[in-house]
Each structure stands twice: as structure tokens, then as C-alpha cells.
Motif scaffolding. Structure first.
Motif, short mmCIF file in Angstrom:
data_model
loop_
_atom_site.label_atom_id
_atom_site.label_comp_id
_atom_site.label_asym_id
_atom_site.label_seq_id
_atom_site.Cartn_x
_atom_site.Cartn_y
_atom_site.Cartn_z
N GLY A 108 0.79 -1.22 0.00
CA GLY A 108 0.00 0.00 0.00
C GLY A 108 0.82 1.27 0.00
N THR A 109 0.38 2.22 0.79
CA THR A 109 1.08 3.51 0.85
C THR A 109 2.41 3.41 1.57
N GLU A 110 2.66 2.29 2.24
CA GLU A 110 3.92 2.10 2.95
C GLU A 110 4.98 1.42 2.08
N ARG A 111 4.67 1.17 0.84
CA ARG A 111 5.64 0.51 -0.03
C ARG A 111 6.90 1.34 -0.20
N LYS A 112 8.02 0.63 -0.39
CA LYS A 112 9.29 1.28 -0.72
C LYS A 112 9.95 0.50 -1.85
N ILE A 113 10.71 1.21 -2.67
CA ILE A 113 11.40 0.60 -3.80
C ILE A 113 12.90 0.82 -3.68
N LEU A 114 13.67 -0.19 -4.05
CA LEU A 114 15.12 -0.12 -3.98
C LEU A 114 15.68 0.43 -5.29
N LEU A 115 16.39 1.55 -5.21
CA LEU A 115 17.01 2.16 -6.37
C LEU A 115 18.49 2.41 -6.10
N ILE A 116 19.26 2.47 -7.18
CA ILE A 116 20.68 2.80 -7.07
C ILE A 116 20.94 4.12 -7.78
N THR A 117 22.05 4.75 -7.46
CA THR A 117 22.53 5.90 -8.21
C THR A 117 23.55 5.38 -9.21
N ARG A 118 23.25 5.48 -10.50
CA ARG A 118 24.15 4.96 -11.53
C ARG A 118 25.43 5.78 -11.58
N ASP A 119 26.56 5.08 -11.76
CA ASP A 119 27.83 5.80 -11.81
C ASP A 119 28.12 6.40 -13.18
N ASP A 120 27.34 6.02 -14.22
CA ASP A 120 27.62 6.56 -15.56
C ASP A 120 26.90 7.87 -15.81
N ILE A 121 25.65 7.99 -15.34
CA ILE A 121 24.90 9.22 -15.61
C ILE A 121 24.34 9.85 -14.34
N GLY A 122 24.64 9.28 -13.18
CA GLY A 122 24.31 9.91 -11.91
C GLY A 122 22.84 10.06 -11.58
N VAL A 123 21.98 9.15 -12.05
CA VAL A 123 20.56 9.23 -11.77
C VAL A 123 20.10 7.99 -10.99
N GLU A 124 18.90 8.10 -10.38
CA GLU A 124 18.34 6.99 -9.61
C GLU A 124 17.69 6.00 -10.57
N ALA A 125 18.04 4.73 -10.43
CA ALA A 125 17.61 3.73 -11.40
C ALA A 125 17.39 2.38 -10.73
N ILE A 126 16.74 1.49 -11.46
CA ILE A 126 16.60 0.10 -11.05
C ILE A 126 17.99 -0.54 -11.05
N PRO A 127 18.32 -1.36 -10.07
CA PRO A 127 19.65 -2.00 -10.02
C PRO A 127 19.78 -3.15 -11.00
N GLY A 128 19.77 -2.85 -12.28
CA GLY A 128 19.87 -3.88 -13.30
C GLY A 128 21.08 -3.71 -14.18
N GLY A 129 21.12 -4.46 -15.26
CA GLY A 129 22.26 -4.37 -16.16
C GLY A 129 22.12 -5.34 -17.32
#
Length: 240
Positions: A108-129
Motif C-alpha cells: 500500500g502507501t507504505e511501499r518502498k522501492i530499492l534504487l541505485i545511483t548509476r555511476d555513468d549518468i548519476g541518476v536513480e535507477a533500477i539496479p539492473g544491467g
């Protein structure tokens, strides 16, 4: 950060539409230029300096998640249409397979999502590749998550949300990213430590796209434009 791909008028994006003045910018980095490849091929890239050097187009096209055509030179054409860029800034010509694990804790409203800061473009993103040669997308999901955040979900069974052409900043007319995204649901957050290609790893409020965007902005950061549709798909699945 604005959209990462160069804007092309929608009326001219389709390859079937003639555009004699089209002049895409070459985005090939120095290490993938022909002379550099002749000396040394990066471990993450294929040796073909141009699509003309690729010898297995029938096999590649048959295995592609998104069908694509070859132009009169035998070069692959991005199935999303013109990008404003030519050359290659990815490991392979044509389709490059990626895996994006979307990790969400709580409900619900208490959900949280795990994101990383990419080292190539410095934005918050899904930790994929990218999916490594000989690796499956499910294997890549686990590996990328573990490498970039230290979170090991190898004993979890995710919900595979599907595949999508991703508006990746490295895409060009002749090389592009197709992502397989999967949703991992956890009862609560777990410790995440940035590593590998990640500068930071954080849990963000994820009750909605609006709350996520606000939290990322409040942190003084930007959500990766290419990953917004993937995250929105996960939220839609949870909220249906």
C-alpha cells in the motif's frame, strides 16, 4: 536530467518515412572505434567494428525479443525508429538484452522501492544491467541485484513483468536495449550497500509514481527516464 535520447519528430521516426536530411550523430566511444577494436576488444563488447562484420544476422534476428529489419546495407534498424544517433555505444550491434529487478518492500502507501545511483549518468535507477553471454535473464536479475546492492534474492520467485524496448541513453539507430523486468516483493526493507556500477543504494517511498518522483526530487536527485515505464508497470501490477 531531460530525456536521454535525442528528440526526433514523431512524424519522422518511422523508417518507412523518407527523410533525406536525416543526419544522426555518431555516439561510438573511442574504445569501440575500428582502430581501437583492431588492437583490443573490451570484455563487454563484440569485435565487429560495423554491422557488416557480423556474420550471424539470421540467428540474431530469430532470437530477438523484438523483431527488426535490416537496411539496404545489411545494417539493423532500431525497431523503435530513428534515434538521432548512429554507431554503437553498447556491447552488441542490434538487440542488447538487459535484466531489471524491481524490488519493492511493504504494501500500500507504505511501499518502498530499492534504487541505485548509476555511476555513468548519476541518476536513480533500477539496479539492473546487461545479460552476460551464456547467461539467462533470470540469472542476470539475481546477479545484477547482488553485484550492485549486496541484496541476494536467489531464493525468491519474482513476477516477470515482461520485456520492453528501453529508452536507454546508449541506444542508436543500429544498437539498442531490450529489458526483461521482474518484480520482487519483500515484507520489509533489507540492508542494501552500493557496489559495482552503483554509487549509492536507497529505499524510496513507492506508494505511487507521484510519491516516488517527489521523494527522489526531495533527495536532490533525478529518476532515470528510461526506467519510469518499467516502474510504472510494476505499480500497475500491484494496484490492479
Amino acid at each position: 536530467m531531460s530525456e536521454t535520447t535525442q528528440t526526433i519528430p514523431s512524424a519522422l521516426r518511422d523508417w518507412a518515412v523518407s527523410w533525406e536530411a536525416y543526419a544522426p550523430v555518431n555516439v561510438t566511444p573511442p574504445e569501440l572505434e575500428p582502430l581501437a577494436l583492431a588492437r583490443e576488444v573490451p570484455t563487454w563488447a563484440e569485435a565487429a567494428a560495423t554491422p557488416a562484420d557480423v556474420t550471424d544476422w539470421p540467428e540474431r534476428r530469430a532470437a530477438a525479443l523484438f523483431p527488426y529489419q535490416l537496411d539496404t546495407r545489411g545494417w539493423p534498424l532500431n525497431p523503435a525508429g530513428r534515434t538521432g544517433r548512429t554507431g554503437r555505444n553498447l556491447g552488441r550491434w542490434a538487440e542488447n538484452s538487459a535484466a531489471d529487478p524491481i524490488v519493492i518492500a511493504g504494501t500500500g502507501t507504505e511501499r518502498k522501492i530499492l534504487l541505485i545511483t548509476r555511476d555513468d549518468i548519476g541518476v536513480e535507477a533500477i539496479p539492473g544491467g546487461m545479460v552476460d553471454p551464456g547467461e539467462t535473464a533470470p540469472q542476470a536479475l539475481i546477479r545484477e541485484l547482488r553485484e550492485e546492492t549486496g541484496v541476494d534474492l536467489s531464493d525468491h520467485h519474482p513476477v516477470v513483468l515482461g520485456t520492453a524496448l528501453v529508452d536507454d541513453w546508449r541506444n542508436s539507430d543500429h544498437a539498442w536495449v531490450v529489458s526483461t523486468s521482474a518484480l520482487y516483493l519483500l515484507p520489509s526493507t533489507v540492508r542494501a550497500v552500493a557496489a559495482d556500477d552503483a554509487l549509492d543504494a536507497n529505499w524510496y517511498p513507492a506508494g505511487s509514481m507521484a510519491s516516488l518522483e517527489a521523494a527522489v526530487q526531495e533527495a536532490g536527485r533525478t529518476l532515470y527516464a528510461a526506467h519510469r515505464p518499467l516502474i510504472a508497470r510494476a505499480f500497475a501490477y500491484l494496484d490492479h
